[in-house]
Write an enzyme that holds these catalytic residues in place. Structure first.
Site, PDB file in Angstrom:
ATOM      1  N   HIS A  15      -3.465   7.376   2.003  1.00 44.35           N
ATOM      2  CA  HIS A  15      -3.832   6.043   1.546  1.00 44.35           C
ATOM      3  C   HIS A  15      -5.243   5.760   2.027  1.00 44.35           C
ATOM      4  O   HIS A  15      -5.564   5.941   3.204  1.00 44.35           O
ATOM      5  CB  HIS A  15      -2.847   5.012   2.107  1.00 44.35           C
ATOM      6  CG  HIS A  15      -3.277   3.598   1.911  1.00 44.35           C
ATOM      7  ND1 HIS A  15      -3.749   3.118   0.709  1.00 44.35           N
ATOM      8  CD2 HIS A  15      -3.311   2.544   2.776  1.00 44.35           C
ATOM      9  CE1 HIS A  15      -4.057   1.830   0.831  1.00 44.35           C
ATOM     10  NE2 HIS A  15      -3.799   1.472   2.078  1.00 44.35           N
ATOM     11  N   ASN A  47     -10.124  -0.159  -0.386  1.00 38.17           N
ATOM     12  CA  ASN A  47      -8.658  -0.086  -0.315  1.00 38.17           C
ATOM     13  C   ASN A  47      -8.087  -0.645  -1.610  1.00 38.17           C
ATOM     14  O   ASN A  47      -8.134  -1.849  -1.846  1.00 38.17           O
ATOM     15  CB  ASN A  47      -8.164  -0.886   0.897  1.00 38.17           C
ATOM     16  CG  ASN A  47      -6.662  -0.805   1.092  1.00 38.17           C
ATOM     17  OD1 ASN A  47      -5.925  -0.385   0.203  1.00 38.17           O
ATOM     18  ND2 ASN A  47      -6.202  -1.222   2.256  1.00 38.17           N
ATOM     19  N   CYS A 105       0.809  -1.216   0.000  1.00 31.67           N
ATOM     20  CA  CYS A 105       0.000   0.000   0.000  1.00 31.67           C
ATOM     21  C   CYS A 105       0.846   1.271   0.000  1.00 31.67           C
ATOM     22  O   CYS A 105       0.360   2.344  -0.369  1.00 31.67           O
ATOM     23  CB  CYS A 105      -0.947   0.003   1.188  1.00 31.67           C
ATOM     24  SG  CYS A 105      -2.107  -1.396   1.207  1.00 31.67           S
TER      25      CYS A 105
END
Length: 322
Positions: free
Chosen positions: A249, A279, A113
């Site tokens: 993020h 996500n 990520c």
């Protein structure tokens, strides 16, 4: 001082939209449960046969259009992903071919990520060192390919998508009023590898599925994301009051809210897309940047902080003036 300045931005989301309610048929979950714990309402899943490089190519073309450039105007392509089409070659070289770039070089970056932050930092280094003048930085993922569909704590959180930026070398004055990347901060700590990982790969001879210790990841995320953002700002003598937009993020709305509070930034200065995308790992920041521009939030001259954390653990932040 040479600066890596944003020249164009674009994104792509697969056509299939998956609302939370779709999981109710196979899991002990509900739309209310998912929204309350993550803020996610829907996400996009890639179609059968649609690969990470396919999504990345669409985002790359959108960024080229935004910048008014042709493929061969790009000197380098850096693709951040943990779900490349093949073990090798890199997905970046596949994008290079698909967009018709014949003069540059391409490679992947894998920091889960945090991958896009790592890729931005690498692109910045290439530009300020003179090894490239225009670098396309892409984040793209098909996390739907590595989900355990029986694990309600993880499979409802992730989605697929891609976003891309084009950075161009320009001369600045060496002050924080310059457009472009002003500071970066990268970190990792392999002691925490078991908190977020995929239980497959070359060693196991299978693709594997994502495994996560959610509570522990949450705890580390809030602490480390706020710290890395502060560090990046301090490197150039700035603080949270100078920031126009935090573009984090997009993992979980509670992480986003807690990090913003720890940073001392109100949610009215945070770009949030997690409700629509879930996500998307390395794709989440460039997706949020592209959507923020399209929505009229992010404007030229705005000071942005992007921060992300992923498996490794790996985390970092970038300060840039749009």
């Amino acid at each position: 001082m040479r600066r890596a300045v944003v020249k164009g931005v674009g994104h792509y989301l697969p056509e299939r939209v998956v609302p939370n309610a779709e999981f109710e048929a196979t899991l002990d979950t509900s739309d209310e449960w998912i929204k309350a714990r993550s803020g996610i309402e829907r996400r996009h899943f890639a179609a059968e046969g649609q690969t990470t490089s396919d999504l990345a190519t669409r985002a790359a073309k959108a960024a080229l259009d935004s910048a008014g450039l042709n493929a061969d105007d790009i000197d380098a392509i850096i693709l951040a992903t943990s779900t490349a089409d093949l073990t090798f070659p890199s997905a970046a070289t596949m994008v290079q071919h698909a967009i018709g770039n014949t003069k540059g070089y391409a490679f992947d970056v894998q920091a889960v990520c945090a991958g896009f932050v790592y890729a931005l930092s690498n692109a910045n280094a290439l530009i300020i060192s003179g090894q490239a003048n225009r670098v396309m930085v892409i984040g793209a993922e098909t996390f739907s390919r590595i989900m355990d569909w029986t694990d309600r704590s993880t499979c409802v959180l992730f989605g697929d998508g891609a976003g891309a930026l084009i950075l161009e070398g320009q001369d600045g004055e060496g002050t924080t009023e310059d457009r472009g990347i002003l500071a970066t901060d990268l970190n990792s700590d392999g002691r925490y590898r078991d908190l977020l990982y995929v239980d497959g790969g070359v060693a196991t001879q299978n693709t594997g599925q994502l495994r996560m210790e959610g509570k522990e990841v949450f705890r580390h995320a809030v602490e480390k994301l706020a710290a890395t953002a502060h560090t990046a700002l301090e490197k150039v003598g700035l603080d949270a009051d100078d920031v126009d937009w935090v573009v984090p993020h997009q993992a979980n709305i509670r992480i986003i809210q807690s990090t913003a509070k720890k940073l001392g930034v109100g949610m009215d200065r945070v770009v949030v897309t997690v409700q629509d995308h879930g996500n998307t790992s390395a794709a989440s920041i460039p997706l949020a940047l592209s959507v923020g521009v399209a929505n009229g939030q992010i404007k030229q001259g705005d000071l942005l902080v992007t921060e992300a954390i992923g498996g490794g653990l790996a985390w970092g932040a970038v300060v840039l003036r749009w």
